[in-house]
Design an enzyme around this catalytic site. Structure first.
Site, PDB file in Angstrom:
ATOM      1  N   CYS B 233       0.861  -1.177   0.000  1.00 51.38           N
ATOM      2  CA  CYS B 233       0.000   0.000   0.000  1.00 51.38           C
ATOM      3  C   CYS B 233       0.897   1.226   0.000  1.00 51.38           C
ATOM      4  CB  CYS B 233      -0.981  -0.027   1.168  1.00 51.38           C
ATOM      5  SG  CYS B 233      -0.192  -0.084   2.784  1.00 51.38           S
ATOM      6  N   ARG B 238      -2.182  -0.895   5.480  1.00 49.83           N
ATOM      7  CA  ARG B 238      -3.370  -1.407   4.797  1.00 49.83           C
ATOM      8  C   ARG B 238      -3.062  -2.751   4.130  1.00 49.83           C
ATOM      9  NH1 ARG B 238      -5.002   3.752   1.223  1.00 49.83           N
ATOM     10  NH2 ARG B 238      -2.773   4.160   1.439  1.00 49.83           N
TER      11      ARG B 238
END
Lengths: 113, 282
Positions: B233, B238
């Site tokens: 990410c 994430r």
């Protein structure tokens, strides 16, 4: 926590936690370049809702970001010009809004019921 | 791994707040979240202060991790239940980090802080104190961590999964939209990476979607189960969420998280970058 004196370099090195939604815009934010979408989440009676989860969805409806509202119900996103959807989730109910944002500050309110 | 071994529900958590051997750990980047109210008994880990080396861009080393967990009163045999804000991004990052250093029994609270709050479950401001332990960590398990050279070699050869929002993938945004957009590095994505935003794996309340929905999601996106996979990410949190889905819930093999992610790759000199909504060519 974002501080008003934060530099672009320290912003780049920072993580992904949402800055304090009640803080003034950092001085480093260039409103000639940034598209700020900001406002207040309100209950049906008009009272601000603290601790609501506000999601920014792109034009296809896909999640782009989420913040938690300040004690005064405020939220703020740094997006790009274009059409965005906002969705608020709270203990008091949910609400939706659409905004066509331009560069600079775009203000709106979001009611949950 | 499976959903049953890797996840606990909010109901299970509320019933096990005082169960001996179960330690709740809130992981956030925003330290004011814990101070404003947390799950009773939960100790705190600060993503930046506790899990990042203060000088170099890297993790704390094995000895520092041992000292950290010992000071928090976490033992090697404890069941560690992680939760946090941001849809459990940093809790998933910590989960991956605990696995990296070989902790035996670690779980994620499904829905994290958001579902807990939306359910109006109790929070406390009382700071939990646990007696110190003598925690022993393992060497890093590099089978779950990708470095930049692994990523460059994986272009066109392995599954590369970009889990940022579509606008970050395409290069229209440089950061998640709750952050200012000014950044030094280039925009775009790693060529041949498919776009599967982390958020597609989660419901609005932050809980994970069902196994059937998750299986369909990654199959439809074109993940080839015969190949190794690297998720990335912007800073690796994430993508920890997606790593958790792929390896810990769905039980896929050979999945790595690239913690350098776009803030490293997008600043490298001479590597290929793709712009726009298509994966691009190797």
């Amino acid at each position: 926590m974002t501080t008003p004196t934060q530099t672009a370099a320290s912003t780049a090195a920072a993580g992904c936690a949402a800055p304090d939604q009640a803080a003034p815009l950092p001085l480093s934010v260039d409103l000639e370049k940034e598209t700020v979408i900001t406002g207040v989440v309100q209950a049906a009676g008009g009272d601000p809702v603290a601790g609501a989860y506000v999601r920014l969805l792109d034009r296809s409806g896909e999640f782009t970001a989420e913040v938690v509202t300040s004690p005064a119900g405020q939220f703020r996103f740094f997006a790009a010009p274009g059409t965005w959807q906002l969705r608020a989730l709270s203990r008091f109910g949910n609400g939706d809004a659409t905004v066509t944002a331009e560069r600079g500050v775009n203000q709106l309110s979001l009611t949950v019921a | 791994m499976s959903r049953e071994s890797a996840l606990v529900s909010a109901d299970w958590a509320e019933k096990n707040l005082t169960t001996p051997g179960v330690v709740f750990v809130e992981v956030d980047e925003d330290t004011t979240a814990y101070e404003g109210g947390h799950i009773a008994g939960a100790v705190r880990l600060d993503w930046r202060q506790d899990l990042q080396d203060p000088i170099r861009r890297d993790f704390v080393n094995r000895e520092q991790f041992e000292a950290l967990l010992s000071s928090r009163g976490i033992g090697n045999d404890d069941t560690v239940v992680l939760y946090g804000g941001n849809n459990n991004w940093f809790a998933a990052y910590a989960y991956w980090y605990f696995k990296l250093y070989g902790h035996g029994d670690v779980k994620l609270l499904d829905g994290g802080r958001k579902k807990w709050e939306l359910d109006a479950r109790p929070l406390t401001k009382d700071v939990a104190e646990r007696p110190a332990t003598t925690y022993k960590a393992q060497e890093q398990d590099l089978s779950i961590r990708a470095f930049r050279d692994d990523v460059v070699k994986a272009i066109g050869v392995q599954n590369l999964v970009d889990v940022r929002s579509p606008d970050e993938y395409a290069g229209r945004l440089l950061a998640p939209a709750h952050l200012p957009q000014e950044q030094a590095q280039r925009a775009g994505h790693i060529p041949t990476a498919i776009s599967v935003p982390w958020s597609k794996a989660a419901n609005e309340d932050g809980t994970f979607k069902s196994d059937a929905e998750l299986t369909e999601l990654y199959a439809a996106a074109g993940i080839d189960d015969s190949l190794d996979t690297i998720a990335y990410c912007r800073i690796g949190e994430r993508s920890s969420h997606t790593w958790f889905v792929l390896q810990e819930i769905l039980g896929k093999k050979n999945v790595k998280n690239y913690d350098g992610s776009w803030t490293e790759y997008g600043s490298l000199v001479g590597v290929p970058v793709a712009l726009g909504d298509e994966p691009g060519k190797a």
